[in-house]
Design an enzyme around this catalytic site. Structure first.
Site, short mmCIF file in Angstrom:
data_model
loop_
_atom_site.label_atom_id
_atom_site.label_comp_id
_atom_site.label_asym_id
_atom_site.label_seq_id
_atom_site.Cartn_x
_atom_site.Cartn_y
_atom_site.Cartn_z
N GLU A 154 0.82 -1.22 0.00
CA GLU A 154 0.00 0.00 0.00
C GLU A 154 0.86 1.28 0.00
O GLU A 154 0.84 2.07 0.96
CB GLU A 154 -0.96 -0.03 1.19
CG GLU A 154 -1.89 -1.23 1.14
CD GLU A 154 -2.92 -1.28 2.25
OE1 GLU A 154 -2.80 -0.50 3.22
OE2 GLU A 154 -3.86 -2.10 2.14
N GLU A 205 -4.44 -9.17 -1.68
CA GLU A 205 -5.04 -9.00 -0.36
C GLU A 205 -6.53 -8.65 -0.45
O GLU A 205 -6.94 -7.81 -1.26
CB GLU A 205 -4.33 -7.90 0.43
CG GLU A 205 -4.84 -7.75 1.87
CD GLU A 205 -4.12 -6.67 2.66
OE1 GLU A 205 -2.88 -6.59 2.55
OE2 GLU A 205 -4.80 -5.90 3.37
#
Length: 599
Positions: free
Chosen positions: A325, A424
């Site tokens: 991220e 994810e």
């Protein structure tokens, strides 16, 4: 009667009646009675007598001719015998021929029957179906006949074209986090074995993929790295023993490795850093901030040493993502890394270091939400003068921004040499706000299936769940960023619970095995939700009938069909433009996997 009298002169009505009665008794009697009654005229009687005399004379002439030209007795006997022999021979030949014809006919009939049975067997081949829904339960088996030939159907039709192959399927998996490992360690042997079988065993999901964090993440019991020595540019203090991970995390991975190997497969581990050690960060902390420019080289070296340390523990790393991220300065371990910076880091430091030490390890860019996937990938691929692209093997992405399947398809189309990897997905507590329930929510299974279908059809090669195991409170998480998990454990009761997503994932992982290839699949005649910005993990009636399929390594086809609506749905599956078809019926909120025989 007057007409009859005109035809036969001199015969009255009474005479005609007598003639009719005599005719009924016989023709000779007719003439006798008529003559005896002397009712017929004299000329008719004379004509009749003349006819009788002529017949007698002809008979005498015939007898005289036979006597003159009489055949000798021997010749007549021989001819008779010959005729009898020819007749018998002809009869035998006819009988033999008849037997031959009957035998041929019976053989042909049996052959036709055998061929008919074979053809019927081919036409009546059955397809095994596994169904999961709230009404029917989990993994319920049935079958349906696979039909040859096309049939028109007015409702939704799942179209499958096996000749159009796309990306290879790597497999499915979940994340090995410290939180999961600590919980696993607290379970008794029976519960541990149960979890390993459920995730990595033949009777379970058959996972072959996994994700692990480099240093700590939010689902750790606290922040840590393997070198906390300030400004240790040569990494002399790096803990090659991986002391922190060796306590719980590495033993869990070992157990998973062993189970996967027992199925003649290998566990592919994807490693992701949340943050470099605190002293390498611009904010001097592992939460938020960025990587110090002067620390890019040492950070690349750190990652290379971490890969080697895991290998020394018997755990080969299959691939890494550059940064988890990279666009979010989170309250937990995180590193902000814009696309241009990631391009430079990969081109000048991480790429040469990792590929130099571990050429087999794959490098994946991005590793964040799909809404930014296209722009970020372009930035990495074309940044640093395009030097990073040669080190990249793929692009990883998360689901938290919503569907955005078109973005996955776009990157796949523009960069066909790069693997697409869904790395994810989970449900955060904010997703279900006031109705937090870590025990059972069917919508979570539907949301997972919806995302898997969309990602695979767009070009993803794999799909990796987040935490393998969490407790009933959605943790442990050292910043209270609790989430749902596919398996929840009760440490006090030593019990293991599967959430609906477990059974929905199984509809893919048990059929879309490694080395399968995605094949063209679409649905005609059904609703379609076109909004890309749809809240993540949601699926309802507006999404209509959904489907995806693969060609397995042995050439067989597996199809998954999803119905997020609230009603039963009739549909038809049409394979290879109608060469094969089969009827389908899927329950509300149901998912089905179709395992076809080899066609």
């Amino acid at each position: 009667m007057a007409n009859l009298e005109r035809v036969i002169d001199g015969v009255s009505s009474a005479d005609l009646l007598m003639m009719a009665e005599a005719e009924a008794r016989g023709p000779l009697l007719l003439e006798t009675e008529m003559c005896s009654q002397r009712k017929l005229p004299r000329q008719h009687i004379c004509i009749a007598i003349a006819v009788v005399i002529a017949g007698l004379l002809l008979g005498l002439v015939g007898l005289m001719v036979l006597s003159v030209f009489r055949v000798p007795d021997g010749l007549a006997s021989a001819s008779h015998e010959k005729m009898v022999q020819l007749t018998v021979q002809s009869k035998k030949e006819s009988e033999n021929k008849g037997k031959s014809i009957r035998h041929h006919s019976e053989h042909s009939h049996k052959k036709k029957q055998h061929g008919h049975h074979q053809k019927t067997a081919q036409k009546s081949r059955h397809v095994n179906i596994m169904t999961t829904s709230p009404a029917m339960g989990n993994w319920v088996w049935s079958n349906v006949a696979l039909e040859e030939g096309d049939k028109w159907f007015p409702g939704p039709t799942v179209q499958v074209r096996s000749s159009e192959e796309h990306q290879e399927i790597l497999g499915f998996g979940g994340a090995f986090t410290e939180a999961s490992a600590v919980l696993f360690k607290q379970l008794n042997a029976g519960a541990q074995n149960d979890i390993i079988e459920k995730y990595f065993g033949e009777s379970g999901l058959g996972y072959v993929m996994g994700r692990v964090h480099i240093n700590s993440c939010d689902f750790s019991t606290g922040s840590y790295s393997f070198d906390d020595q300030d400004n240790d540019w040569e990494l002399k203090s790096f803990d090659m023993s991986l002391g922190r991970d060796s306590g719980a995390l590495i033993p869990l991975i070992w157990r998973a490795q062993s189970a996967v190997r027992s199925r003649n497969q290998s566990l592919k581990l994807l490693a992701s850093p949340w943050s470099a050690p605190w002293w390498m960060k611009t904010g001097r902390t592992m939460t938020g901030s960025g990587l110090r420019p002067e620390c890019q080289a040492v950070w690349a070296t750190y990652i290379g040493k971490w890969i080697q340390a895991y290998r020394d523990k018997g755990i080969p790393i299959w691939g890494i993502t550059v940064q988890n991220e990279p666009t979010s300065p989170n309250i937990f371990e995180s590193t902000v890394m814009p696309a241009e910076e990631q391009a430079e880091f990969v081109a000048w430091h991480l790429g040469p270091t990792v590929k130099g030490w571990h050429p087999e390890v794959k490098i994946f860019a991005f590793d964040h939400n799909k809404d930014l996937l296209v722009d970020y990938t372009y930035g990495v691929a074309y940044g640093a003068g395009g030097a990073a692209l040669k080190y990249l093997d793929g692009v990883a992405f998360h689901w938290y921004a919503g569907d955005y399947f078109q973005n996955v398809a776009t990157v796949r189309q523009v960069f066909p040499q790069l693997m697409m990897l869904a790395s994810e997905a989970t449900y955060e507590r904010s997703h279900f706000a006031n109705h937090w329930s870590p025990t059972w929510d069917w919508s979570h299974g539907l949301g997972y299936a919806h995302d898997i279908i969309g990602d695979l059809n767009a070009g993803s090669s794999s799909w990796i769940d987040w935490n393998l195991i969490l407790d009933g409170g959605g943790g442990p998480n050292h910043v209270n960023n609790v989430c749902d998990a596919t398996i929840i454990v009760d440490i006090g009761q030593q019990k293991v619970y599967q959430h609906p997503q477990y059974f929905y994932i199984g509809h893919f992982s048990k059929f879309f095995v490694p080395r399968s290839r995605s094949i063209s699949t679409w649905v005609d005649g059904s609703w379609k939700h076109w909004a890309e910005r749809k809240y993540y993990g949601t699926c309802d009636q507006s999404d209509g009938l959904q489907a995806t399929s693969v060609k397995q390594p042995d050439g067989k086809i597996a199809i998954v069909v999803l119905n997020c609506g609230w009603e039963w749905l009739d549909f038809r599956i049409r394979i290879n433009d109608g060469r094969y078809t089969m009827p389908g019926k899927i329950p509300p909120q149901g998912i089905q996997s179709y395992q076809l025989p080899k066609l």
